[in-house]
Design a protein around this motif. Structure first.
Motif, short mmCIF file in Angstrom:
data_model
loop_
_atom_site.label_atom_id
_atom_site.label_comp_id
_atom_site.label_asym_id
_atom_site.label_seq_id
_atom_site.Cartn_x
_atom_site.Cartn_y
_atom_site.Cartn_z
N LEU A 74 6.26 16.88 3.01
CA LEU A 74 4.98 17.45 3.40
C LEU A 74 3.86 16.43 3.19
CD1 LEU A 74 3.17 19.80 4.30
CD2 LEU A 74 3.20 20.62 1.93
N LEU A 75 3.87 15.76 2.05
CA LEU A 75 2.85 14.74 1.77
C LEU A 75 2.97 13.58 2.75
CD1 LEU A 75 0.56 13.73 0.00
CD2 LEU A 75 2.27 12.77 -1.57
N PHE A 76 4.21 13.19 3.08
CA PHE A 76 4.42 12.12 4.07
C PHE A 76 3.79 12.49 5.41
CE2 PHE A 76 7.04 10.11 7.40
CZ PHE A 76 6.92 8.77 7.05
N CYS A 77 3.97 13.73 5.83
CA CYS A 77 3.37 14.18 7.09
C CYS A 77 1.84 14.18 7.01
CB CYS A 77 3.87 15.58 7.44
SG CYS A 77 5.62 15.66 7.86
N GLN A 78 1.31 14.62 5.89
CA GLN A 78 -0.14 14.65 5.72
C GLN A 78 -0.73 13.24 5.72
OE1 GLN A 78 -0.25 16.92 2.08
NE2 GLN A 78 -0.52 18.86 3.15
N GLN A 79 0.02 12.28 5.19
CA GLN A 79 -0.44 10.89 5.17
C GLN A 79 -0.28 10.20 6.52
OE1 GLN A 79 -1.87 9.11 2.60
NE2 GLN A 79 -1.96 11.01 1.45
N ASN A 80 0.57 10.76 7.39
CA ASN A 80 0.88 10.14 8.69
C ASN A 80 0.77 11.17 9.80
OD1 ASN A 80 2.03 7.31 7.80
ND2 ASN A 80 2.97 8.82 6.43
N PRO A 81 -0.45 11.68 10.05
CA PRO A 81 -0.60 12.80 10.99
C PRO A 81 -0.33 12.46 12.45
CG PRO A 81 -2.75 12.01 10.27
CD PRO A 81 -1.73 11.30 9.43
N LYS A 82 -0.46 11.19 12.85
CA LYS A 82 -0.19 10.88 14.26
C LYS A 82 1.30 11.00 14.60
CE LYS A 82 -2.55 8.02 16.83
NZ LYS A 82 -3.42 8.90 17.64
N PRO A 83 2.21 10.37 13.85
CA PRO A 83 3.62 10.56 14.19
C PRO A 83 4.20 11.88 13.68
CG PRO A 83 3.43 9.04 12.36
CD PRO A 83 2.02 9.33 12.83
N CYS A 84 3.55 12.50 12.66
CA CYS A 84 4.14 13.67 12.01
C CYS A 84 3.16 14.84 11.91
CB CYS A 84 4.63 13.29 10.61
SG CYS A 84 5.76 11.90 10.55
N ALA A 106 4.95 8.10 0.97
CA ALA A 106 4.60 9.30 0.19
C ALA A 106 5.84 9.76 -0.56
CB ALA A 106 4.10 10.41 1.11
N GLY A 107 5.75 9.75 -1.88
CA GLY A 107 6.92 10.12 -2.67
C GLY A 107 8.10 9.23 -2.33
N ARG A 108 9.20 9.85 -1.97
CA ARG A 108 10.41 9.09 -1.66
C ARG A 108 10.51 8.69 -0.20
NH1 ARG A 108 14.15 13.52 -4.63
NH2 ARG A 108 12.39 14.79 -3.91
N PHE A 109 9.53 9.08 0.63
CA PHE A 109 9.61 8.80 2.06
C PHE A 109 8.74 7.61 2.44
CE2 PHE A 109 11.00 13.21 1.89
CZ PHE A 109 12.08 13.18 2.76
N HIS A 110 9.31 6.74 3.26
CA HIS A 110 8.60 5.59 3.81
C HIS A 110 9.36 5.13 5.04
CE1 HIS A 110 11.59 2.64 2.23
NE2 HIS A 110 11.76 3.59 1.33
N GLY A 111 8.81 4.16 5.75
CA GLY A 111 9.47 3.64 6.95
C GLY A 111 8.46 3.27 8.00
N ASN A 112 8.95 2.86 9.16
CA ASN A 112 8.10 2.45 10.26
C ASN A 112 8.01 3.53 11.32
OD1 ASN A 112 7.67 0.03 8.99
ND2 ASN A 112 9.04 -1.16 10.30
N THR A 113 6.93 3.47 12.10
CA THR A 113 6.68 4.46 13.15
C THR A 113 7.61 4.24 14.34
OG1 THR A 113 4.35 4.54 12.51
CG2 THR A 113 4.90 5.38 14.69
N VAL A 114 8.11 5.34 14.87
CA VAL A 114 8.80 5.33 16.16
C VAL A 114 7.79 5.75 17.23
CG1 VAL A 114 10.65 6.39 17.54
CG2 VAL A 114 11.03 5.85 15.11
#
Length: 262
Positions: A47-57, A153-161
């Motif tokens: 959820l935090l990963f999505c909030q930090q990356n609103p364009k792809p998620c 964010a937390g345990r999630f990271h990576g590059n945008t598709v």
């Protein structure tokens, strides 16, 4: 699959196993969603990963409690275990299989996230007279891994598709104007022009989906894509996770107009 069927009717066809293809161009007027399902112990980080990356998620819906497979807020009788044409199952971050039904592997601790999909803004582009090449050619939209890093964010990271649609320069400018009104389904493009600048070595070999024709005088136009969580899942390696197969979306009863910013 006829485009004249309602979202509910299409989901019933999918549930019965009568349709397993990509959903681009179906249920015009209604929101389609990318899917990420994971154990509750991973859900807060995601959820935090999505909030930090609103364009792809961009989140358009979630399950109300762990184990809940009915998404009544998104449509009539949506059973997330059976109403997506094709699912991917990941174990320890590795894609292990693709299936048409995840009922047999469903668990009481799973939390569902539904993310906005670019198929929703394709309708707005077409309504404005712009061609969407993957629909014209009857294929899945091409999608590519990039070197554009997401915010961890937390345990999630990576590059945008990203997803790609070729357009003439003037049409690309108009597409930016149109898609800016749809932040819940990825918004304006991330990049126009040279694919190498975002780490794409061969535009004719997408990582997901199908290649489309790029005509002389056209630019490749790239949008953030809801397949991005799959790349993050590969990096984070949760012990179990379910996603949609790229291009095979959940079709909801939500009108696209609800997501537009006027």
């Amino acid at each position: 699959m006829t485009s004249e069927l309602s979202p509910f009717e299409i989901r019933q066809q999918i549930r019965a196993g009568n349709f397993t293809g990509n959903t681009s161009g179906l249920a015009q007027g209604f929101v389609q969603g990318n899917l990420a399902i994971m154990p509750k112990e991973w859900a807060n980080d995601f959820l935090l990963f999505c909030q930090q990356n609103p364009k792809p998620c961009p989140i358009v819906g979630m399950s109300t409690a762990p184990g809940d497979f009915l998404l009544n807020d998104l449509g009539e009788d949506i059973d997330i275990r059976r109403d997506v044409p094709r699912y991917r199952i990941y174990r320890d971050g590795v894609l292990t299989e693709e299936v048409q039904d995840v009922s047999e592997v469903w668990r009481d601790d799973l939390v569902t996230f539904v993310l906005g999909c670019s198929f929703s803004f394709e309708e707005a582009l077409i309504a404005d007279g712009l061609e969407v090449r993957n629909i014209t050619e009857g294929v899945n939209v091409p999608m590519y891994r990039t070197n554009i890093a997401c915010k961890p964010a937390g345990r999630f990271h990576g590059n945008t598709v990203v997803s790609m649609r070729p357009m003439k320069a003037a049409d690309a400018i108009r597409a930016v104007q149109i898609c800016t009104r749809f932040p819940s389904v990825h918004g304006a493009p991330l990049h126009l022009g040279d694919p190498a600048e975002i780490g794409i070595s061969d535009i004719n070999k997408p990582d997901f989906g199908d290649a489309v024709t790029i005509k002389e005088g056209e630019l490749p136009v790239f949008w953030a894509c809801g397949v991005t969580p799959q790349a993050a899942i590969e990096q984070a390696k949760p012990e179990f996770c379910i996603t949609h197969s790229p291009g095979h979306m959940l079709i909801t009863d939500l009108p696209n107009s609800r997501l537009a910013v006027l």
